[in-house]
Design a protein around this motif. Structure first.
Motif, PDB file in Angstrom:
ATOM      1  N   PHE A  24       0.879 -15.096   7.457  1.00  0.00           N
ATOM      2  CA  PHE A  24       1.588 -15.242   8.722  1.00  0.00           C
ATOM      3  C   PHE A  24       0.578 -15.321   9.873  1.00  0.00           C
ATOM      4  CE2 PHE A  24       4.748 -12.891  11.744  1.00  0.00           C
ATOM      5  CZ  PHE A  24       4.944 -14.068  12.440  1.00  0.00           C
ATOM      6  N   LYS A 499       7.250 -12.364   8.216  1.00  0.00           N
ATOM      7  CA  LYS A 499       6.238 -11.758   7.349  1.00  0.00           C
ATOM      8  C   LYS A 499       6.655 -11.872   5.881  1.00  0.00           C
ATOM      9  CE  LYS A 499       2.676  -9.546   5.978  1.00  0.00           C
ATOM     10  NZ  LYS A 499       1.378 -10.255   5.938  1.00  0.00           N
ATOM     11  N   TYR A 519       3.331  -8.452  13.641  1.00  0.00           N
ATOM     12  CA  TYR A 519       3.558  -8.599  12.206  1.00  0.00           C
ATOM     13  C   TYR A 519       2.580  -9.579  11.557  1.00  0.00           C
ATOM     14  CZ  TYR A 519       7.919  -5.991  11.587  1.00  0.00           C
ATOM     15  OH  TYR A 519       8.852  -5.010  11.468  1.00  0.00           O
ATOM     16  N   ASP A 521      -0.526 -11.695  10.104  1.00  0.00           N
ATOM     17  CA  ASP A 521      -1.794 -11.427   9.420  1.00  0.00           C
ATOM     18  C   ASP A 521      -2.968 -11.925  10.259  1.00  0.00           C
ATOM     19  OD1 ASP A 521      -0.586 -10.528   6.863  1.00  0.00           O
ATOM     20  OD2 ASP A 521       0.117 -12.603   6.787  1.00  0.00           O
ATOM     21  N   GLY A 579       2.045  -6.079   8.198  1.00  0.00           N
ATOM     22  CA  GLY A 579       1.455  -7.318   8.712  1.00  0.00           C
ATOM     23  C   GLY A 579       0.758  -7.116  10.022  1.00  0.00           C
TER      24      GLY A 579
END
Length: 581
Positions: A24, A499, A519, A521, A579
């Motif tokens: 993400f 996510k 959230y 990455d 995340g």
């Protein structure tokens, strides 16, 4: 998945190179910073429409390139050479393009004259090819990119994917194509009895007329030459008589004179041997002209005027003229064309004689195939209706958690209108499928296409993609304006769903909300900067403290406020497991 994107002179971006990771990724930045420019550059690379206004001011061309990793893809069982490719790998195989360790480089250039060029690897491709191939790689969903939801025929694809019947539908389509081919052949045969009789009579007359003429290829040219000779007989005869008279018919003619000269040349060679060569050449000429004289005499003996033959030749030429006018390309055509027409007419006539038997066989085959298709269509319809109930409930439940409480989502499966088998089915079955929605309790279900909000459409797509997560093979998805009209707990739910959706694929999302961004990455910041020659857009990955500062800016507008920084850090730590950083 998209691994990297390189942009040169596109809109406000003079030069940018961005690496993307799996999972993400959030794209953030102040309003007007140019977040949509990055998505616009990606859309351009994927074959989207291009205008010269996308070229950075002062530049001659805009260029975007990107590397995609294809990864493993499902096989295509039963695919034939006539079928459209169903995966990116199959598309590349069809076009003879090889990957580099599973990676593919896409590149596109737009020049100031409006012309664009595109490549997949080092192979030049059209914009249509680029768009067709990239459709396997990326879905872009935003306020202006909801084609798959606004285009009702696409709804069937989503339902079939959810029901797990894609292969069965593909097999059904193959059978339907076979039926369509049978019907096309039948349509050609199914002319009225009067039309068939008239055509048979016309062809039969043509064959008999051409056969009765006993034509020979090339005879028209021979007859035309003979007609010219016979019609000019008097002139030809007088000319030949004049030639013979000049050559040999008197003592003063050419040949007697040459004979005397030949004798003289023979004598003088005895007096001067140097003249032997000239004498030999003269003798050769004498004998050659003697042969010519003899042939002209013989030809004169053959000249006999035959009025009857001239009339016969002219009558035959008149007959050939009429036949060529009717059956050749024109009256100036050839006998060979008339003969070719006769053969074609003979073939068609034989075909008409066999039509009844062939039509009977085709009708029988068509009826059997119709029964098979209708039976399979009923099976597909039952599977769709069962899946539609489950999908409606699953999508509706997710929409409730995405700030659309009270929303009812329904997958409508209706039988196609008509009473005949062929009217009830098309190449995908007997069902008309459409997504309906009621945004408020008590409101009637309406077609999804009537929703005006880009944010709502994005959340509907997010819900659909969530329930399709196990069956959808799309590697990269882009969501724009998914946070329109949401906040608080809804935004947190949107972030959570994004996510979860990114577990097995790459998600790129433009958002203004910190509660969604935490959230992610990965986070990329887009910012606008004033430079000496104007304005440029910079694209910068943010990590660590830089990311905390960007989340703080998204929270309060102040990236340096101690309170905002502390709040940003708390949020990132809170959602780290789901995340965060």
């Amino acid at each position: 998945m998209l691994e990297d994107l390189t942009i040169k002179n596109f809109a406000l971006i003079d030069s940018a190179a961005v690496e993307f990771k799996n999972g993400f990724t959030v794209l953030s930045g102040e309003t007007g910073a140019g977040k949509s420019i990055l998505i616009g550059a990606l859309s351009f690379l994927l074959g989207g429409k291009a205008g010269v206004d996308q070229i950075r001011t002062g530049s001659d061309a805009a260029e975007v390139s990107g590397t995609f990793y294809l990864g493993p893809e499902p096989a295509e069982p039963g695919r034939t050479d006539d079928d459209e490719p169903g995966t990116s790998s199959a598309w590349l195989d069809l076009h003879g393009i090889e990957t580099d360790g599973g990676r593919v480089l896409l590149r596109r250039i737009l020049k100031s004259n409006g012309k664009s060029s595109a490549w997949i690897q080092s192979t030049p491709v059209t914009r249509a090819d680029l768009s067709a191939f990239s459709s396997f790689l990326v879905d872009i969903h935003g306020q202006h990119e909801h084609q798959s939801l606004l285009h009702v025929p696409e709804h069937r694809k989503y339902l079939d994917s959810y029901a797990g019947i894609d292969d069965a539908v593909a097999g059904f389509s193959t059978l339907y194509k076979q039926l369509a081919a049978l019907r096309q052949r039948l349509a050609k045969l199914s002319v009225s009895d009067d039309e068939r009789r008239q055509k048979r009579e016309m062809l039969d007359f043509a064959v008999k007329e051409i056969d009765g003429a006993s034509l020979k290829a090339g005879e028209d040219e021979e007859l035309e030459a003979e007609e010219t000779k016979l019609s000019s007989f008097e002139k030809l005869y007088e000319s030949v008589r004049s030639i013979n008279g000049t050559l040999s018919d008197s003592d003063e003619s050419v040949m007697p004179v040459l004979k005397r000269l030949r004798n003289e040349t023979t004598k003088i060679t005895d007096l001067d041997g140097a003249l032997a060569g000239l004498a030999s050449r003269f003798e050769n000429v004498f004998f050659e002209l003697s042969d010519i004289t003899e042939e002209f005499k013989n030809y004169e003996q053959t000249l006999v005027f035959d009025p009857a033959r001239l009339e016969a030749v002219q009558d035959r030429l008149a007959q050939l003229f009429k036949l060529k006018k009717k059956y050749a390309s024109s009256a100036a055509g050839t006998v060979a064309e008339v003969l070719a027409y006769g053969e074609k007419a003979r073939t068609e006539l034989a075909s008409l004689e066999n039509d009844s038997e062939e039509r009977s066989k085709l009708e029988s085959s068509s009826r059997e195939l119709e029964k098979t298709i209708y039976t399979r269509a009923k099976v597909l319809s039952a599977a769709r209706k069962s899946a539609a109930l489950k999908m409606s409930g699953a999508v509706g439940k997710i929409l409730g958690s995405l700030g659309m409480k009270g929303t009812v989502f329904s997958v409508k499966v209706a039988e196609k209108p008509g009473t005949q088998v062929e009217q009830k089915c098309d190449q995908y079955g007997m069902d008309d499928i459409e997504f309906l929605i009621s945004a408020n309790p008590g409101s009637p279900l309406l077609p999804l296409a009537k929703i005006a909000s880009g944010g709502e459409l994005s959340r509907v797509m997010l819900a659909i993609k969530t329930v399709l997560a196990d069956t959808d093979a799309m590697q990269t998805m882009v969501f724009d304006e998914i946070d329109t009209g949401v906040g608080g707990e809804v935004a947190v739910a949107v972030g959570s769903h994004l996510k979860n959706l990114a577990v097995n694929r790459q998600i790129l999302c433009i958002t203004h909300l910190a509660s969604i961004a935490v959230y992610a990455d990965n986070q990329i910041k887009i910012e606008k900067k004033s430079v000496e020659n104007g304005t440029r857009t910079a694209v910068l990955p943010v990590t660590g403290d830089a990311r905390i500062s960007e989340i703080a800016r998204m929270l309060s507008g102040d990236p340096s406020s101690e309170e905002s920084l502390k709040h940003a850090q708390v949020m990132l730590e809170k959602y780290a497991a789901a995340g965060g950083r």
